[in-house]
Design an enzyme around this catalytic site. Sequence first.
Site, PDB file in Angstrom:
ATOM      1  N   HIS A 156     -17.601  66.700   5.221  1.00 18.43           N
ATOM      2  CA  HIS A 156     -18.200  66.474   3.906  1.00 18.43           C
ATOM      3  C   HIS A 156     -18.367  67.815   3.196  1.00 18.43           C
ATOM      4  O   HIS A 156     -18.268  68.877   3.823  1.00 18.43           O
ATOM      5  CB  HIS A 156     -19.580  65.799   4.048  1.00 18.43           C
ATOM      6  CG  HIS A 156     -20.595  66.686   4.714  1.00 18.43           C
ATOM      7  ND1 HIS A 156     -20.629  66.896   6.075  1.00 18.43           N
ATOM      8  CD2 HIS A 156     -21.586  67.474   4.205  1.00 18.43           C
ATOM      9  CE1 HIS A 156     -21.605  67.729   6.377  1.00 18.43           C
ATOM     10  NE2 HIS A 156     -22.189  68.106   5.263  1.00 18.43           N
ATOM     11  N   ASP A 176     -21.348  69.734   0.631  1.00 20.88           N
ATOM     12  CA  ASP A 176     -22.732  69.557   0.206  1.00 20.88           C
ATOM     13  C   ASP A 176     -22.743  69.416  -1.312  1.00 20.88           C
ATOM     14  O   ASP A 176     -21.899  69.980  -2.003  1.00 20.88           O
ATOM     15  CB  ASP A 176     -23.593  70.737   0.664  1.00 20.88           C
ATOM     16  CG  ASP A 176     -23.711  70.779   2.190  1.00 20.88           C
ATOM     17  OD1 ASP A 176     -23.366  69.778   2.845  1.00 20.88           O
ATOM     18  OD2 ASP A 176     -24.137  71.824   2.717  1.00 20.88           O
ATOM     19  N   HIS A 232     -16.951  70.852   5.521  1.00 19.87           N
ATOM     20  CA  HIS A 232     -17.378  71.202   6.882  1.00 19.87           C
ATOM     21  C   HIS A 232     -17.745  69.961   7.683  1.00 19.87           C
ATOM     22  O   HIS A 232     -17.929  68.877   7.135  1.00 19.87           O
ATOM     23  CB  HIS A 232     -18.537  72.201   6.831  1.00 19.87           C
ATOM     24  CG  HIS A 232     -19.725  71.752   6.009  1.00 19.87           C
ATOM     25  ND1 HIS A 232     -19.707  71.716   4.633  1.00 19.87           N
ATOM     26  CD2 HIS A 232     -20.943  71.299   6.376  1.00 19.87           C
ATOM     27  CE1 HIS A 232     -20.870  71.280   4.189  1.00 19.87           C
ATOM     28  NE2 HIS A 232     -21.648  71.008   5.233  1.00 19.87           N
ATOM     29  N   ARG A 252     -28.006  70.651  20.198  1.00 23.35           N
ATOM     30  CA  ARG A 252     -27.939  71.555  19.045  1.00 23.35           C
ATOM     31  C   ARG A 252     -28.869  71.051  17.932  1.00 23.35           C
ATOM     32  O   ARG A 252     -28.956  69.854  17.678  1.00 23.35           O
ATOM     33  CB  ARG A 252     -26.493  71.629  18.535  1.00 23.35           C
ATOM     34  CG  ARG A 252     -26.298  72.568  17.373  1.00 23.35           C
ATOM     35  CD  ARG A 252     -24.821  72.704  17.019  1.00 23.35           C
ATOM     36  NE  ARG A 252     -24.649  73.640  15.929  1.00 23.35           N
ATOM     37  CZ  ARG A 252     -24.771  73.313  14.652  1.00 23.35           C
ATOM     38  NH1 ARG A 252     -25.043  72.078  14.296  1.00 23.35           N
ATOM     39  NH2 ARG A 252     -24.612  74.229  13.708  1.00 23.35           N
TER      40      ARG A 252
END
Length: 345
Positions: free
Chosen positions: A225, A227, A283, A293
């Site tokens: 996607h 941002d 990303h 994570r």
Amino acid sequence: MSTLSEVYRDNPLHPQHIIPLDFESAHTVPESHIWPETNDFQHSGWSNGELSIPVIDLMDPNVVEHIGHACETWGMFQVIGHGVCLSLLEEVEAEARRLFELPARQKMKALRSPGGATGYGTARITPFFSKNMWHEGFTIMGSCVDHAKELWPRNYKRFCDTMVEYQKKMKALAYQLWLLVLKSLDIQEKDVTWAASLQHSEAALQLNSYPCCPDPDRVLGLAPHTDTLLLTIVHQSDSNGLQVFKDGVLGWVSVSPIAGALVVNVGDLLHIVSNARFLTAYHRVVANQACHRVSIAYFYGPPAESELVPILPKLQAPCYRSLTVKEYVSVKAKHLEKALSLIRI
Ligand SMILES: O=C(O)CCC(=O)C(=O)O
Ligand SMILES: [Fe+2]
């Protein structure tokens, strides 16, 4: 009310698209989370040295040129010398972990409502994909006291105080980055009609959790996607997962964590305002077998009613039509990655 909360209220999600998997009880990956085209997930070509995104020191005398170049070539960079102390980064990460380590039934008490913007839940891009992501999140806009009380009825203050302090620091850093970005585009702050109102707009803080996965090659932590807003600042924990797409031979490139550095993404609004000179970073996040994570993303942009107009050097034609922030966020909420092409001239 902020841009994002208004738009989300007008585009409610189905409850099935909001509830994350109970990762603690998932010892194998359910069919709903197995992605078909997965084999390239772990094999991003590159991770270090020149073949990764630039690392820029904000104290560098040539910082403006470096930022301009990074935004043009990658749409993403890591910053050091940013003045946000390591202990605050560690604290915000520890509080995020404290939240995600709660039992699923406790986290569900702060579940985001279908038309809501804040609270616990899946990534907002979930409905655009047929498979679910190996991810759970918690979104904060303004005060997080109500949701934090649902999670820790007597012990919510430390979480809230840390989030307030972190957002304050991120807001100052985002503004500093924005001024550097303007300089690199050779734009005066006074030429941007909404520049003054940036100080008053409400940003969003997104806590992301990618639990250890028994079969990381077959899942995705966060689907690809871009941002939406102007800039995103991400603190990532000390484990690989974030990747950015670089056109040409490189393909997906790992963004390896550097202790104390923050990742900065160009978002769609900055791509529009720069008249497509700056790349909006495409990303994704891949999963990991050994580490849980965590990342903390701060999304920064102008208020809902601001009119976005590509700022043009001499003789250049605009690539995008003018529209308000609210209008763009709404197009994105309905069309995701087709949004930019829908407003292209
Ligand atoms: O987890 C990360 O490193 C990135 C998170 C992200 O892309 C997002 O929250 O939009
Ligand atoms: Fe993102």
